[in-house]
Motif scaffolding. Structure first.
Motif, PDB file in Angstrom:
ATOM      1  N   SER A   8     -48.596  13.431 -36.073  1.00  0.00           N
ATOM      2  CA  SER A   8     -47.731  13.840 -34.959  1.00  0.00           C
ATOM      3  C   SER A   8     -47.961  15.312 -34.607  1.00  0.00           C
ATOM      4  O   SER A   8     -47.905  15.690 -33.440  1.00  0.00           O
ATOM      5  N   THR A  11     -51.164  15.393 -32.629  1.00  0.00           N
ATOM      6  CA  THR A  11     -50.919  14.847 -31.293  1.00  0.00           C
ATOM      7  C   THR A  11     -50.220  15.874 -30.414  1.00  0.00           C
ATOM      8  O   THR A  11     -50.559  16.029 -29.237  1.00  0.00           O
ATOM      9  N   ARG A  12     -49.270  16.606 -30.976  1.00  0.00           N
ATOM     10  CA  ARG A  12     -48.551  17.627 -30.208  1.00  0.00           C
ATOM     11  C   ARG A  12     -49.511  18.722 -29.747  1.00  0.00           C
ATOM     12  O   ARG A  12     -49.444  19.184 -28.605  1.00  0.00           O
ATOM     13  N   LYS A  15     -51.668  17.464 -26.884  1.00  0.00           N
ATOM     14  CA  LYS A  15     -50.927  17.369 -25.625  1.00  0.00           C
ATOM     15  C   LYS A  15     -50.791  18.738 -24.970  1.00  0.00           C
ATOM     16  O   LYS A  15     -50.757  18.853 -23.743  1.00  0.00           O
ATOM     17  N   LEU A  16     -50.706  19.798 -25.784  1.00  0.00           N
ATOM     18  CA  LEU A  16     -50.582  21.155 -25.240  1.00  0.00           C
ATOM     19  C   LEU A  16     -51.922  21.698 -24.733  1.00  0.00           C
ATOM     20  O   LEU A  16     -51.950  22.558 -23.862  1.00  0.00           O
ATOM     21  N   SER A  18     -55.479  22.071 -22.842  1.00  0.00           N
ATOM     22  CA  SER A  18     -55.964  21.704 -21.521  1.00  0.00           C
ATOM     23  C   SER A  18     -57.396  22.207 -21.372  1.00  0.00           C
ATOM     24  O   SER A  18     -57.833  23.122 -22.067  1.00  0.00           O
TER      25      SER A  18
END
Length: 58
Positions: A8, A11-12, A15-16, A18
């Motif tokens: 997790s 994954t976090r 997601k942040l 880019s």
């Protein structure tokens, strides 16, 4: 070791994250290339100095 907790967290972070814009990417690539070139020049100068000074070269 808690694998779901670690997944997790990864994954976090993903997601942040880019993808960089082209200008940011090209600036980073230019700076990295300049650093590689500088290290190469320093190594070449050391190689030349070691060849000129007797007893220190190859």
């Amino acid at each position: 070791m808690d694998v779901p907790l670690e997944l997790s967290a990864y994954t976090r972070v993903l997601k942040l994250a880019s993808t960089p814009e082209w200008t940011e990417f090209s600036q980073i690539a230019l700076i990295a290339g300049a650093g590689i070139l500088l290290i190469g020049i320093i190594g070449f100068v050391v190689f030349l100095v070691m060849g000129v000074i007797p007893g220190t070269g190859v």
